[in-house]
Design a protein around this motif. Structure first.
Motif, PDB file in Angstrom:
ATOM      1  N   ASN A 318      -2.443 -12.120  -4.196  1.00 38.93           N
ATOM      2  CA  ASN A 318      -3.152 -13.044  -5.767  1.00 38.93           C
ATOM      3  C   ASN A 318      -1.508 -12.740  -6.737  1.00 38.93           C
ATOM      4  O   ASN A 318      -1.950 -13.373  -8.360  1.00 38.93           O
ATOM      5  CB  ASN A 318      -4.657 -11.849  -6.328  1.00 38.93           C
ATOM      6  N   GLY A 319      -1.024 -12.911  -6.408  1.00 37.30           N
ATOM      7  CA  GLY A 319       1.027 -12.098  -7.496  1.00 37.30           C
ATOM      8  C   GLY A 319       0.596 -11.576  -7.951  1.00 37.30           C
ATOM      9  O   GLY A 319       1.510 -11.300  -8.926  1.00 37.30           O
ATOM     10  N   ILE A 320       0.080  -9.929  -8.392  1.00 39.30           N
ATOM     11  CA  ILE A 320       0.015  -9.314  -8.063  1.00 39.30           C
ATOM     12  C   ILE A 320       1.014  -8.058  -7.690  1.00 39.30           C
ATOM     13  O   ILE A 320       0.934  -7.908  -6.435  1.00 39.30           O
ATOM     14  CB  ILE A 320      -1.518  -8.585  -8.140  1.00 39.30           C
ATOM     15  N   PRO A 321       1.641  -7.307  -8.563  1.00 37.35           N
ATOM     16  CA  PRO A 321       2.569  -6.648  -7.972  1.00 37.35           C
ATOM     17  C   PRO A 321       2.544  -5.353  -7.624  1.00 37.35           C
ATOM     18  O   PRO A 321       1.119  -5.407  -7.607  1.00 37.35           O
ATOM     19  CB  PRO A 321       3.495  -5.643  -9.312  1.00 37.35           C
ATOM     20  N   TYR A 322       2.631  -4.929  -5.865  1.00 38.76           N
ATOM     21  CA  TYR A 322       2.388  -4.438  -4.882  1.00 38.76           C
ATOM     22  C   TYR A 322       2.900  -2.951  -4.452  1.00 38.76           C
ATOM     23  O   TYR A 322       4.712  -3.709  -4.125  1.00 38.76           O
ATOM     24  CB  TYR A 322       1.875  -5.119  -3.748  1.00 38.76           C
ATOM     25  N   PHE A 323       3.630  -1.982  -5.416  1.00 39.69           N
ATOM     26  CA  PHE A 323       4.470  -0.986  -4.688  1.00 39.69           C
ATOM     27  C   PHE A 323       3.948  -0.153  -3.999  1.00 39.69           C
ATOM     28  O   PHE A 323       5.302   0.471  -3.059  1.00 39.69           O
ATOM     29  CB  PHE A 323       4.373   0.036  -6.315  1.00 39.69           C
ATOM     30  N   GLY A 324       3.361  -0.551  -3.360  1.00 35.57           N
ATOM     31  CA  GLY A 324       2.351   0.811  -1.627  1.00 35.57           C
ATOM     32  C   GLY A 324       2.775   2.084  -3.045  1.00 35.57           C
ATOM     33  O   GLY A 324       1.761   2.486  -3.821  1.00 35.57           O
ATOM     34  N   LYS A 325       2.903   2.742  -1.955  1.00 30.59           N
ATOM     35  CA  LYS A 325       2.788   4.289  -1.269  1.00 30.59           C
ATOM     36  C   LYS A 325       4.328   4.785  -2.611  1.00 30.59           C
ATOM     37  O   LYS A 325       5.503   4.307  -1.491  1.00 30.59           O
ATOM     38  CB  LYS A 325       2.236   5.046  -0.936  1.00 30.59           C
ATOM     39  N   PRO A 326       4.435   6.088  -3.081  1.00 34.40           N
ATOM     40  CA  PRO A 326       6.146   6.274  -2.752  1.00 34.40           C
ATOM     41  C   PRO A 326       6.897   6.766  -2.253  1.00 34.40           C
ATOM     42  O   PRO A 326       5.542   7.856  -1.098  1.00 34.40           O
ATOM     43  CB  PRO A 326       6.063   7.834  -4.167  1.00 34.40           C
TER      44      PRO A 326
END
Length: 342
Positions: A318-326
């Motif tokens: 959807n074009g949303i930033p995906y940072f995942g997990k630290p």
């Protein structure tokens, strides 16, 4: 022969792929409110310590060199003599500008205001002129009502320069006060051209807790999309996290209804990162990868004993930033793409 050739090619790809080096977090064992800006192939890191502002330069994103002090807070009881927080270095129209927060005393931290420094020339390590406090109130140039403000960042959108920061609705006698996000258009890099507009308050459950905060705003561009990533959930606790607003397509950023808030956090701590926040964003040396630089607490004890980490991120369908997990401390992570190893 063809089979041997294919095996050789696969082996070569595997060897060359594995030859890419690695880095480990933290990239700074002590630090907070990280800011890095990429300019002409060099990464400039900016931070505050010892009541001053420091800058370093590196060709490598993952390696932050020792910083050089470029400005010291004035002595005495000036508006910016103490509590120098969260500086950001920006290159605007041929000069460097450093946006920061300062106060004339603290704690309690009830006197913080946003200010800006301007470089004399084009050298980020050169002399800076103190351009003074920036107006962050409701009625333009009503300096008696220049309200508490920290974490200012600036960005260009459709030709105009804007500032976004974290602030209070009015003067308060306690620093246990709710913080909101505000925006204003700028006349030039040190002068507001409009009064502030509130675009976000901590009204979601995940933003509240001991003290409702929206702070550490940073702009992230991706194609035609404009995201505002911000911190919430108490910086001194392991509940610190990132959330986001998204600007409607081609919309006026001075209209609050054009900023759409996400329904859940976008980046949270885990067993190896005790609260994450105050991030900034850049790209790899070859500009093919996105990276987030953020701070996290070193343990769960309430306080501000923090370190700085770096990791790659992407965008979802959807074009949303995906940072995942630290990523865990000391885990080997591939060097940012385009890094030239020596």
């Amino acid at each position: 022969m063809r089979r041997l050739l294919m095996v050789t090619i696969v082996w070569f790809i595997m060897v060359m792929g594995s030859a890419r080096g690695y880095y480990k977090n933290p990239v700074l064992s002590s630090g907070a409110d990280p800011w890095v800006v990429k300019h002409e192939g060099i990464y400039y890191y900016c931070c505050s310590k010892d009541n001053g502002i420091w800058v370093s330069a590196s060709k490598d994103l993952h390696h932050i060199n020792l910083p050089v002090k470029v400005w010291s807070a004035p002595e005495g009881k000036k508006w910016n003599s103490h509590c120098i927080w969260a500086p950001e270095l920006h290159y605007i129209d041929g000069r460097w500008y450093i946006y920061y927060a300062g106060g004339y005393s603290g704690p309690p931290f009830i006197h913080q205001r946003a200010g800006v420094l301007q470089s004399v020339g084009k050298d980020p390590f050169g002399e800076y002129i103190d351009k003074g406090s920036i107006f962050t109130g409701d009625t333009l140039n009503d300096w008696d009502h220049n309200y508490w403000s920290i974490d200012m960042t600036v960005f260009r959108y459709k030709g105009d320069l804007y500032a976004i920061w974290s602030g209070w609705d009015k003067h308060e006698k306690t620093d246990k006060t709710q913080q909101n996000l505000y925006i204003a258009r700028m006349k030039n890099p040190w002068t507001m051209g409009s009064a502030r507009v509130k675009i976000s308050s901590p009204d979601r459950d995940f933003e509240k807790g001991e003290l409702p905060l929206n702070e550490g705003p940073e702009i992230l561009f991706h194609g035609d999309d404009v995201f505002l990533i911000y911190s919430c959930g108490q910086s001194w606790l392991d509940t610190y996290k990132l959330a986001y607003l998204k600007l409607r397509k081609n919309a006026d950023p001075l209209l609050p209804e054009n900023w759409l808030k996400g329904e859940k956090p976008i980046f949270e701590g885990n067993e190896g990162a005790f609260g994450v926040g105050h991030a900034c964003f850049t790209t790899s040396p070859d500009d093919t990868e996105y990276y987030i630089l953020y701070h996290t607490k070193k343990d769960r004890t309430p306080g501000w004993n923090r370190e700085v980490r770096l990791q790659k991120f992407t965008f979802d369908e959807n074009g949303i930033p995906y940072f995942g997990k630290p990523e865990p401390r000391n885990k080997s992570l591939p060097l940012p793409s385009g890094t030239v190893e020596e």
